[in-house]
Design an enzyme around this catalytic site. Structure first.
Site, PDB file in Angstrom:
ATOM      1  N   VAL A 156      -1.204   7.612   2.340  1.00 42.47           N
ATOM      2  CA  VAL A 156      -1.042   6.162   2.218  1.00 42.47           C
ATOM      3  C   VAL A 156       0.355   5.788   1.725  1.00 42.47           C
ATOM      4  O   VAL A 156       1.051   4.965   2.327  1.00 42.47           O
ATOM      5  CB  VAL A 156      -2.106   5.577   1.256  1.00 42.47           C
ATOM      6  CG1 VAL A 156      -1.848   4.094   1.032  1.00 42.47           C
ATOM      7  CG2 VAL A 156      -3.498   5.787   1.823  1.00 42.47           C
TER       8      VAL A 156
ATOM      9  N   LEU B 110       3.149   6.651   4.288  1.00 46.20           N
ATOM     10  CA  LEU B 110       3.113   5.817   5.494  1.00 46.20           C
ATOM     11  C   LEU B 110       3.594   4.399   5.210  1.00 46.20           C
ATOM     12  O   LEU B 110       4.294   3.799   6.029  1.00 46.20           O
ATOM     13  CB  LEU B 110       1.698   5.798   6.068  1.00 46.20           C
ATOM     14  CG  LEU B 110       1.203   7.119   6.655  1.00 46.20           C
ATOM     15  CD1 LEU B 110      -0.271   6.992   7.054  1.00 46.20           C
ATOM     16  CD2 LEU B 110       2.044   7.531   7.848  1.00 46.20           C
TER      17      LEU B 110
ATOM     18  N   VAL C 182       7.703  21.894   3.973  1.00 49.74           N
ATOM     19  CA  VAL C 182       9.021  21.830   3.364  1.00 49.74           C
ATOM     20  C   VAL C 182       9.248  23.087   2.530  1.00 49.74           C
ATOM     21  O   VAL C 182       8.421  23.449   1.700  1.00 49.74           O
ATOM     22  CB  VAL C 182       9.164  20.575   2.486  1.00 49.74           C
ATOM     23  CG1 VAL C 182      10.512  20.570   1.768  1.00 49.74           C
ATOM     24  CG2 VAL C 182       9.009  19.322   3.331  1.00 49.74           C
TER      25      VAL C 182
ATOM     26  N   ALA D 115      -7.107   1.137  -6.723  1.00 52.54           N
ATOM     27  CA  ALA D 115      -7.244   0.105  -7.755  1.00 52.54           C
ATOM     28  C   ALA D 115      -8.589  -0.596  -7.687  1.00 52.54           C
ATOM     29  O   ALA D 115      -9.211  -0.869  -8.730  1.00 52.54           O
ATOM     30  CB  ALA D 115      -6.106  -0.912  -7.617  1.00 52.54           C
TER      31      ALA D 115
ATOM     32  N   HIS E  94     -15.177 -17.437  15.829  1.00 49.70           N
ATOM     33  CA  HIS E  94     -14.384 -17.146  17.024  1.00 49.70           C
ATOM     34  C   HIS E  94     -13.290 -18.197  17.160  1.00 49.70           C
ATOM     35  O   HIS E  94     -13.543 -19.391  16.958  1.00 49.70           O
ATOM     36  CB  HIS E  94     -15.279 -17.176  18.271  1.00 49.70           C
ATOM     37  CG  HIS E  94     -14.522 -16.999  19.546  1.00 49.70           C
ATOM     38  ND1 HIS E  94     -14.130 -15.753  19.983  1.00 49.70           N
ATOM     39  CD2 HIS E  94     -14.079 -17.899  20.469  1.00 49.70           C
ATOM     40  CE1 HIS E  94     -13.482 -15.896  21.124  1.00 49.70           C
ATOM     41  NE2 HIS E  94     -13.437 -17.197  21.438  1.00 49.70           N
TER      42      HIS E  94
END
Length: 455
Positions: A178, A181, A230, A308, A439
Site C-alpha cells: 500500500v 504504491l 534488492v 487506522a 443510478h
C-alpha cells in the site's frame, strides 16, 4: 500519585478514539502521547499522503482534460504550496482531535509513557495508576538490513518521503504494498521517473491477483520489477537481482524503503511487564484483552491489522468490554474478516473479505465473477470505456454467501463500505441483488457483479 479509571498509552487512532469514548461514558481517563495526537496516521501517514495525492490527481486531471473539452493552460506543480496544504490539513485535524478529547473530559499528557505492569504507568518520572490500561503504542517503519541503507541520505522511509525538499527526478520504491504504491502513483503523477522493486510475483499481495495486475498496468509512469530482490544500495543506485536471475541496477535521486511496518513493542515496558507479545505484536483475544488482568491492547501494536480504521474499531471494542463485562454477548467482538482496505493510488482500489485464492485456501467452495468498469454509466461518462476499472465478487458456490469483494476504479474507497455491511450481516448474492443503488453511480458495479453470478 494520581489514579484514573483508565490510562491510554498512545494517542493514535485506536488510543484517542478509546479515550474519547470512555470520556463520554463519564470515566476519568488519562491519555498519554509522546508526539502529536493522531499518531502515525494523522501526522505522517493516512492524512498527509491523501492531501498530496489529491493535489497530484487534480494536476493529472488538469493536464489530461482535453478529451473532456477542458483545455488547461500553463498548468504547473508548486511543491512548496502542496507541502503547505498538507501541513495545514494535518494541523487542523490534530487540533480537532485535541478539542474532541477536551470536550470528552480526557486528561492529555504530552510525554513518553512506560508501562510498569497492570494498572501502572510512568511518564517522565511521575507515576500514575488506573483500574484499566489500554496499550496503543502503534507501529514503526521496517528498515531491512540491506547493505548501504544505514546512514544513506538518499534512503528515506515513508515519513521522510512526505517531506522531501523537491520532487525527485528519479524515485525508486522498494516494496509494492500500500505505502509503496501510493507514493509511486503520487510522484509518477507529478512527473518523477518511478521504479518499484517488489520481491513477490505481483504487487499488493492482499489483493486478488488479477485485480492487482490490472492496477499495476494502470499505474502510468511506473516501471515494475517483480520477483526481484534488492541486494545493495550505493548512494542512489539500487542493485537488485531481477526475475530472470540477472544482476541489475537503477539510479535514483531518492530511494523509498516501503517494505511495511512492524508493531512498536519495544522500549516502553512490554519486555519487563509479563505481557505476552512477539515481533508480530501483542497477543490479544477478540475482546482486545491481553494476558494481563485489565490490560488491553488496540491498533497496530497488536499486529492483527495495521490500518487506522481497524484501530478505531479495536478501541471501541476494548471500551465496550471495559464498560460492560457482558458486552461480548451483544456482539462487541472484533470480526477480523470484515476489515476493508483501500489503496488511494490513481486509480483507486479497495476490498474486503476473502480473495478467490484465500477462500479456496480456507477450504471453501469459492467461485467468483468479475465485471468491467464500463458496465457503470457514470464510470464511462467520467472516465471513458477504456479506463481501468472492475469489480470482483467472491462467493460460496453452495450457500451463495458473499465472501469478498474487490473494486478497482474511481470512488472505490468510498463505495467499499457497502460491501462491509454485506459481509458483517452475512448477506447472500440473492440478498445483494435486491438492494437498490442510486443510478448512475460507480457503486452499481457491485450490483452488476451480483447479477453476473450464474445462480
Amino acid at each position: 500519585m494520581s489514579h484514573y479509571d483508565v490510562i491510554v498509552l498512545g494517542g493514535g487512532p485506536g488510543g484517542y478514539i478509546a479515550a474519547e469514548r470512555l470520556g463520554h461514558a463519564k470515566k476519568n481517563v488519562l491519555l498519554i502521547e509522546a508526539g502529536s495526537l493522531g499518531g502515525t496516521c494523522l501526522n505522517v501517514g493516512c492524512i498527509p499522503t491523501k492531501a498530496l495525492l489529491n493535489a497530484a490527481k487534480t494536476y493529472e486531471h488538469a493536464i489530461h482534460g482535453k478529451q473532456l473539452g477542458v483545455n488547461a493552460v500553463d498548468v504547473s506543480v508548486d511543491w512548496a504550496q502542496m507541502q503547505k496544504w498538507k501541513a495545514q490539513t494535518v494541523s487542523t485535524l490534530v487540533g480537532g482531535v485535541g478539542a474532541a478529547e477536551k470536550k470528552a473530559g480526557v486528561t492529555v499528557i504530552n510525554g513518553y509513557g512506560t508501562f510498569d505492569g497492570p494498572g501502572k504507568v510512568t511518564v517522565d518520572a511521575t507515576s500514575y495508576t488506573a483500574d484499566h490500561v489500554i496499550l496503543a503504542t502503534g507501529s514503526v517503519p521496517v528498515m531491512p538490513p540491506i547493505p548501504g541503507t544505514a546512514n544513506n541520505p538518499a534512503v528515506v522511509d515513508s515519513t521522510g518521503m512526505l517531506s522531501v525538499a523537491e520532487i525527485p527526478g528519479k524515485l525508486t520504491v522498494i516494496g509494492g504494498g500500500v505505502i509503496g504504491l501510493e507514493f509511486a502513483s503520487l510522484f509518477a503523477m507529478l512527473g518523477s521517473e518511478v521504479t518499484v522493486i517488489e520481491m513477490l510475483p505481483e504487487i499488493a499481495p492482499f489483493m486478488d491477483a488479477d485485480i492487482a495486475a490490472q492496477l499495476r498496468k494502470a499505474l502510468d509512469g511506473v516501471t515494475f520489477q517483480l520477483n526481484s530482490k534488492v541486494t545493495a544500495i550505493d548512494g542512489g543506485t539500487v542493485n537488485f537481482t531481477a526475475a530472470d536471475g540477472s544482476e541489475q541496477s537503477v539510479d535514483s535521486d531518492v530511494v523509498l524503503m516501503a517494505v511495511g511496518r512492524r508493531p512498536a513493542v519495544q522500549g516502553w515496558g512490554a519486555e519487563s511487564s509479563g505481557l505476552e507479545f512477539s515481533g508480530k505484536g501483542i497477543v490479544v483475544d477478540d475482546r482486545m484483552r491481553t494476558n494481563l488482568p485489565n490490560v488491553w491492547a488496540v491498533g497496530d501494536v497488536t499486529g492483527r491489522s495495521l490500518l487506522a480504521h481497524a484501530a478505531y474499531r479495536m478501541g471501541e471494542i476494548a471500551v465496550a468490554n471495559i464498560l460492560d463485562d457482558q458486552a461480548f454477548r451483544r456482539g462487541e467482538l472484533m470480526r477480523w474478516n470484515a476489515i476493508p482496505w483501500a489503496v488511494y493510488a490513481n486509480p483507486e482500489s479497495a476490498g474486503i473479505g476473502h480473495t478467490e485464492a484465500s477462500a479456496k485456501a480456507a477450504g471453501l467452495n469459492a467461485k467468483s465473477v468479475t465485471v468491467p468498469g464500463y458496465m457503470s454509466g457514470r464510470f464511462v461518462a467520467e472516465n471513458g470505456v477504456k479506463a481501468p476499472g472492475a469489480a470482483k465478487l467472491v462467493y460460496d458456490a453452495d450457500s451463495l454467501q458473499v465472501l469478498g469483494l474487490t473494486v478497482l476504479g474511481s470512488y472505490a474507497s468510498e463505495m467499499i463500505w457497502g460491501a462491509c455491511v454485506v459481509l458483517e450481516t452475512e448477506l447472500s448474492v440473492n440478498d445483494l441483488r435486491q438492494i437498490v443503488l442510486p443510478h448512475p453511480t460507480v457503486s452499481e458495479l457491485i450490483r452488476e457483479a451480483a447479477w453476473a453470478v450464474n445462480a
